[in-house]
Structure formats: C-alpha cells, structure tokens
Design an enzyme around this catalytic site. Sequence first.
Site: not given
Ligand code: NAD
Length: 487
Positions: A149-150, A173, A225-226, A247-248, A281, A379
């Site tokens: 979301w960020n 998505k 994401g995470g 990219e986590l 991140c 984190e």
């Molecule tokens: P998240 O991993 O919970 O969700 C990210 C996305 O994945 C969402 O769209 C979610 O709906 C989707 N998702 C969830 N479960 C899934 C599954 N089983 N299969 C496929 N998609 C699925 O992350 P968050 O809480 O929304 O965001 C925060 C995380 O993102 C933090 O860990 C942060 O460090 C990371 N992040 C990384 C970067 C980077 O560039 N490295 C940038 C921004 C955020």
Amino acid sequence: MQTFQQYIGGAFEDADTTFDSRDPATGAPWAKMPAASEADVDRAVTAAEAAFFSPDWAEMTATQRGKLLMRLADLVAENAPRLAELETRDTGKIIRETSAQIAYVAEYYRYYAGLADKIEGAHLPIDKPDMEVWLRREPVGVVAAIVPWNSQLFLSAVKIAPALAAGCTVVLKASEEAPAPMLEFARIFDQAGFPPGVLNVITGGPQAGAALTSHASVAHVAFTGGPETARHIVRNSAENLASTSLELGGKSPFIVFDDADLESAVNAQVSGIFAATGQSCVAGSRLVIQKGIKAEFLQRLKEKAEAVVIGMPQDMDTEVGPLCTLRQRDHAVRLIEASLQAGARLVTGGVVPEGQGYFFPPTVLDCSDAPTAPCLSNEFFGPVLSVVDFETEAEAVEIANNTAFGLASGVFTQNLTRAHRMIRKIRAGIVWVNTYRAVSPIAPFGGHGLSGHGREGGLQAVLDYTKLKAVWLRTSDDPIPDPFVMR
Ligand code: NAD
C-alpha cells in the site's frame, strides 16, 4: 462514499463483491473497492495474454511502445495532483510527499519510454564458418505485478514501465489496504492509447494475489511487499515455474562516524526514519553511532523528533501523518513493549496519542545495552528508530551486517578512505554516503537476503522482462553433410 472499479481488458467494471477502504487519519470508511474474485483474476490474465499475442501489441514497433509510454508519462505528470490527493486520502501518506513523489513517478515512465527501442540483442562470433547466429531479446509474456500500500504509484511504475517497454503485458494487483491510487491510475492509463488488455488493474487480498501468482499463463511475478508474503508467492509461482523479482523489507543501518557533518547526518536520519511516517522499505531504522558523538547526536535527534509536526496528511505543514492501518500501529506498539522488556531505553516517543486515526509519534529506542532487543532485527514499518553504539570501524561493519536483510545503508563520514572501505564491506543493495533516501529511474534499486532479489530501476531492470532467443541461420548452399554428426 466514493466507488472505484477494476480495469480488465480495457473496460472498467464492478466486481461482485466490494470492501471498504478506511481513511487512516480518521479510521472511518471512505470508499468502496472492488474485490477481485478468482474468476476476475482469471479474466484479467486471459485479457493480458490475449493482448500479448494480439497484432496491435505484438507487432507494434518498440519505438511506438516508447511513444505510448511517453504519453503515459505526460498524463501521470498532468494528473499528479489528483493522484497525490487520492494516495494521501487512502494511505495517510502526507500530501507534501505524495505530490513530490508522484510528479517524479512520471520520470520513471519517461526513462523506460526512452529505453523501449534500445533493448538490443546481439550477434555472436560463432565457431562455424557457415552459420550466422544472433540473439533476440523478446518479452517474457504476462507479468503479474503485486504491490503493497505504501508508494503504490511509484512501486507499480518500476514494474509496469520496464515490462511494457520490453513488450510484456501486465496484471497489477493493488494492495487491498489502499487501492484507490492504482484504480485511479488505470483511468489515466486508459487515456494513453495502449491496446486493451495491455494493463489490467485489480485489487483484493491474499486470495486474489495467490490466484494471480499461481496462474498458468503468468510468466513473471514482480512483487514488492513483506518476506512472508514473498515465500507464498515463490511457492505459488513454482506451479508455473514463473520467474520472480522480489523487493522486500529492510532493517537498514545508518552509520555515523565521529568525523561526520553532524547537522547533515541528523537531518538525513530524521528524513531516513520519520519521512513517510517510517513506512519505507529503505528506512534507515538502525542508527549505528560512534560512542564519542552519541550523546550530542541523540540530543539533537530528540529535539528534532519532538518538533516534528504531526497532523492531518492533507495539510501542507504536516511532516508525519498517520500509519496506513491499525494493524501497523498495533505491531509497532507490541514491538516497542517487547524491546523495552529486553532492556532498550526509550529516548523519545513511544506512546499512542489520544484521538482518532492511526497516528504514532516519532520514536527513538537506545538498544546499545540490549543487543537482543527485537526492534534491532524486526522491521517496524513505522517511525521508530533503534540505536546501537560502537567504538571501532570494524565494530560498525559487524553491527551493520548483523541482519538477515540487505536492502539499503547509509554512511556518514568525512574520511574518504574510510568511506571506500565501508562501501566495500557493507552487505546491502544500496550504499548512500553522506546522503540518504535518494532515488532515480537511472539507478537500480533492490537487495539480497530477506530483502529479496532482482533489481528495479536502471537499464538492468528491463532485462528481467525479456528472454533470449538464439537464432541459427545456415549460409551455405551446399547440402547438409552427414546427418548423424552433430555440427
Ligand atoms: P504484504 O506482503 O502484506 O502485502 C503486499 C502485497 O501482497 C499486497 O498487495 C497483498 O495483497 C499481497 N499478498 C498478500 N498475500 C499474498 C499471497 N499469498 N499471494 C500473493 N499476494 C499476496 O506487505 P504490506 O504489509 O502491504 O507492505 C509492507 C511490506 O512491504 C514491508 O515489509 C516493506 O518493507 C515492504 N516494501 C518493500 C519495498 C521495496 O522496494 N523493497 C517497498 C515498499 C514496501
């Protein structure tokens, strides 16, 4: 309540079910979002696949793809204020940041627009006199792009732009936590003139994400994401053996030596951990500080942290807005409690303010005497800084590298030779020296370990969306010799 639609095969449509998106500054629902069903996901991938093979897209020249991306860049720039308003409303990210960031997102589309017709193959000096052999770089196919979301417009641009430049098609998505900016982006994309299905935008939670990443027609998954979600995604994409770029998160060290320009380092640390309310991140979330300057640095940092203007994200004076979700805030509260129990000392902040919304103050925890404090390894994704002190350069390196992540890092020193030594020894995808949090479409971005793999931004990123085809052409007019001997 505003209502948003999903974008599949060039058409805007409602989903069978919707969910409410909440305004993080008030906690109140403000918009209805379409929740993509598995059937919607399938239709979106099918539309992307049809577009991928359609003559309108497959036979379009790379130069023309670049022109469409350039038009999209202009549209993003023109609509940046509206997109910024929506992102601020849905995520709580302050308007000062969303306005500047989204205006800059246009530059990412421009960069890859320019690159579209510079993705070159190669000619090989093959070891056979009657053969011409060359390599074609071709698009991988349908790309599943999944963003948190960020900074969604930014994180989606670094996927959509290189993927389309390479000739792929995309199903994006958006995060279920705050999909408004991406669903609105689809409306802007629609005006750029791409053939239908080249980009599809849906939203929904883990179920929609799992359906997308395990779809048999997806060739590459680009995920931000995470780490836990990344594990699910890698397992799901194994179904189809799709390639992945991940990219986590990070637990990035921000290292300050006693010869650093202190004012500059304090300001960079404030920006590194409190900007975007810490939901970044690359947040410099571990201050690694030389003992001799620790007291002064922490005093200056505390004063600046306590002077930060916390307020409504729509207000131009606000410097720290709410966290995006209540879940994020609860996570921060729990992690701080556990860290205090492990011996960390609260320098400032740490207390949830009264009133509505998911606000949390800039917080600093000194963990110098609490090496096992969980805040040093987990984190926060919030405005919380953990501090560790050191005496020698070797200790600084050891502390900096004592993490399962490896995304970003910062080094503040006026000593040139030390800076070079640190650059070599730090294990991270980005090293900022005497600066922090600078990004550009021209520079690759990404990490290793729990921070993922693959790079976004820069020339290299576009290659992730291509595959090589080796072409062999026989130039001899003589009959093919002995058919049983490999040539
Ligand atoms: P998240 O991993 O919970 O969700 C990210 C996305 O994945 C969402 O769209 C979610 O709906 C989707 N998702 C969830 N479960 C899934 C599954 N089983 N299969 C496929 N998609 C699925 O992350 P968050 O809480 O929304 O965001 C925060 C995380 O993102 C933090 O860990 C942060 O460090 C990371 N992040 C990384 C970067 C980077 O560039 N490295 C940038 C921004 C955020």
